[in-house]
Design an enzyme around this catalytic site. Structure first.
Site, PDB file in Angstrom:
ATOM      1  N   CYS A  23      -0.101   0.610  -3.464  1.00 43.26           N
ATOM      2  CA  CYS A  23      -1.515   0.961  -3.565  1.00 43.26           C
ATOM      3  C   CYS A  23      -2.278   0.082  -2.580  1.00 43.26           C
ATOM      4  O   CYS A  23      -2.323  -1.144  -2.750  1.00 43.26           O
ATOM      5  CB  CYS A  23      -1.996   0.722  -4.990  1.00 43.26           C
ATOM      6  SG  CYS A  23      -3.750   1.058  -5.222  1.00 43.26           S
ATOM      7  N   HIS A  67       2.781  10.993   1.072  1.00 46.24           N
ATOM      8  CA  HIS A  67       1.500  11.562   1.501  1.00 46.24           C
ATOM      9  C   HIS A  67       1.727  12.837   2.304  1.00 46.24           C
ATOM     10  O   HIS A  67       2.642  12.885   3.139  1.00 46.24           O
ATOM     11  CB  HIS A  67       0.728  10.556   2.361  1.00 46.24           C
ATOM     12  CG  HIS A  67       0.336   9.317   1.614  1.00 46.24           C
ATOM     13  ND1 HIS A  67      -0.845   9.209   0.922  1.00 46.24           N
ATOM     14  CD2 HIS A  67       1.008   8.155   1.403  1.00 46.24           C
ATOM     15  CE1 HIS A  67      -0.902   8.021   0.336  1.00 46.24           C
ATOM     16  NE2 HIS A  67       0.213   7.358   0.604  1.00 46.24           N
ATOM     17  N   GLU A  82      -5.436  12.240  -5.034  1.00 47.34           N
ATOM     18  CA  GLU A  82      -4.333  11.307  -5.250  1.00 47.34           C
ATOM     19  C   GLU A  82      -3.354  11.776  -6.318  1.00 47.34           C
ATOM     20  O   GLU A  82      -3.764  12.316  -7.362  1.00 47.34           O
ATOM     21  CB  GLU A  82      -4.874   9.933  -5.675  1.00 47.34           C
ATOM     22  CG  GLU A  82      -5.479   9.152  -4.537  1.00 47.34           C
ATOM     23  CD  GLU A  82      -5.590   7.690  -4.865  1.00 47.34           C
ATOM     24  OE1 GLU A  82      -4.728   7.184  -5.618  1.00 47.34           O
ATOM     25  OE2 GLU A  82      -6.546   7.065  -4.391  1.00 47.34           O
ATOM     26  N   CYS A 124      -8.473   5.907  -0.391  1.00 53.05           N
ATOM     27  CA  CYS A 124      -7.042   5.689  -0.627  1.00 53.05           C
ATOM     28  C   CYS A 124      -6.498   4.916   0.570  1.00 53.05           C
ATOM     29  O   CYS A 124      -6.465   5.443   1.682  1.00 53.05           O
ATOM     30  CB  CYS A 124      -6.315   7.019  -0.788  1.00 53.05           C
ATOM     31  SG  CYS A 124      -4.556   6.850  -1.115  1.00 53.05           S
ATOM     32  N   GLY A 163      -3.237   6.214   1.858  1.00 52.33           N
ATOM     33  CA  GLY A 163      -3.540   7.511   2.458  1.00 52.33           C
ATOM     34  C   GLY A 163      -4.177   7.379   3.825  1.00 52.33           C
ATOM     35  O   GLY A 163      -3.887   8.154   4.747  1.00 52.33           O
TER      36      GLY A 163
HETATM   37  N1  LIG Z   1      -2.171   7.403  -6.578  1.00 50.17           N
HETATM   38  C1  LIG Z   1      -1.303   6.783  -5.589  1.00 50.17           C
HETATM   39  C2  LIG Z   1      -1.287   5.272  -5.795  1.00 50.17           C
HETATM   40  C3  LIG Z   1      -2.588   4.642  -5.511  1.00 50.17           C
HETATM   41  C4  LIG Z   1      -2.977   4.822  -4.069  1.00 50.17           C
HETATM   42  C5  LIG Z   1      -4.231   3.990  -3.820  1.00 50.17           C
HETATM   43  N2  LIG Z   1      -5.456   4.665  -4.154  1.00 50.17           N
HETATM   44  C6  LIG Z   1      -4.268   3.426  -2.427  1.00 50.17           C
HETATM   45  O1  LIG Z   1      -5.351   2.884  -2.091  1.00 50.17           O
HETATM   46  O2  LIG Z   1      -3.249   3.462  -1.711  1.00 50.17           O
HETATM   47  C7  LIG Z   1       0.127   7.260  -5.768  1.00 50.17           C
HETATM   48  O3  LIG Z   1       0.491   7.685  -6.888  1.00 50.17           O
HETATM   49  O4  LIG Z   1       0.890   7.144  -4.790  1.00 50.17           O
END
Ligand SMILES: N[C@@H](CCC[C@H](N)C(=O)O)C(=O)O
Length: 279
Positions: free
Chosen positions: A75, A164, A213, A222, A225
């Site tokens: 994250c 992603h 997400e 993200c 992301g």
């Molecule tokens: N929801 C994502 C994990 C969290 C990603 C986060 N918001 C970031 O900043 O990278 C997942 O399940 O991969």
């Protein structure tokens, strides 16, 4: 149960931070994390992050539960918040941590100006390791056609430890994200589901991005992301290796280093409030 917590956010991607430095296992279950993340019946957050003892030479270990209770590998906004949380606990303003995660060792540096620069490690582009069943397992997925919700999309897939799926569009504002997001997230070509980014190229060093997400839905930002989107834009010759990523919650500076091939991410991490759960 009574438990102290602190709320942080990275560009509006918000997390409950828990000081878990004295036991090797998270102090909450995934089911409790879902309850704590509920924005009406709980504290409200996109996820819960645990500051755990280090392992294998790291200073600390990070684990995170999404607001649906699933556990992602990494994250980006969250590790900036964790670094800030640890610095606040230790009473320091400038520090570098070696943090073990399910995606490997990640190195955030807390800067005096309040920003946090993170060495996010190497992006992964071989399809089989993202993972996706699209294309050849040993090759990158670059602008491949994927049928989603009755429409064909040209997708590029990148892992930053978490998966992603990036789609370049003329206007991110025009994307019906709430409608499309779940169809991408749960698409059969993504065996571990996926995060889904839509990216508008403003110039070769400025990209706009919106995200649905995995395990959290639409968020304001993200970090992984943004890193994955920069990699996808470079690999498809839409951007240079250093760019500003504009997210609904604010901007991140992302660079894909030529020499080490690591990704650097720089952005803020803000403390909002501290509290005690008495549920
Ligand atoms: N929801 C994502 C994990 C969290 C990603 C986060 N918001 C970031 O900043 O990278 C997942 O399940 O991969």
């Amino acid at each position: 149960m009574t438990l102290a917590f602190t709320k942080y956010h990275g560009l509006g991607n918000d997390f409950i931070l828990l000081d878990n430095r004295h036991t090797p296992e998270p102090c909450l279950s995934p089911e409790q994390a879902v309850q704590w993340c509920d924005r009406n019946f709980g504290i409200g957050a996109d996820g819960v992050i645990f500051a755990l003892p280090g392992q294998g030479g790291s200073d600390y270990t990070m684990r995170i539960f999404n607001s649906d209770g699933s556990e992602p590998e990494m994250c980006g906004n969250g590790i900036r918040c964790l670094a800030r949380f640890l610095a606040d606990l230790e009473g320091v303003t400038e520090v570098t941590y070696r943090i073990q995660t399910l995606a490997g060792l990640i190195v955030p540096q807390v800067l005096a100006d309040g920003q946090v620069t993170v060495d996010m490690g190497l992006p992964i582009v071989a399809a089989g390791q993202v993972p996706t069943s699209l294309g050849d397992p040993a090759s990158p997925v670059l602008d491949l056609a994927l049928e989603v919700a009755g429409q064909s999309w040209a997708v590029t897939c990148v892992s930053m430890g978490n998966p992603h799926c990036i789609t370049f569009v003329e206007s991110v504002a025009a994307v019906p994200l709430a409608e499309l997001g779940p169809h991408f997230e749960h698409h059969p070509v993504f065996p571990q589901r996926t995060n889904t980014e839509f990216v508008e190229v403003v110039s070769r060093d400025y990209l706009k991005m919106r995200v649905w997400e995995r395990g959290a839905g639409i968020t304001l930002a993200c970090g992984t992301g943004a890193c994955a989107s920069l990699v996808a834009a470079v690999l498809t010759d839409r951007a240079d290796r250093r760019a500003t990523l504009e997210l609904p919650g604010g901007n991140l500076a992302i660079e894909w280093l030529e020499d080490t091939q690591h990704i650097l991410m720089t952005g803020p991490a803000s403390r909002v409030f501290a509290g005690t759960w008495v549920g």
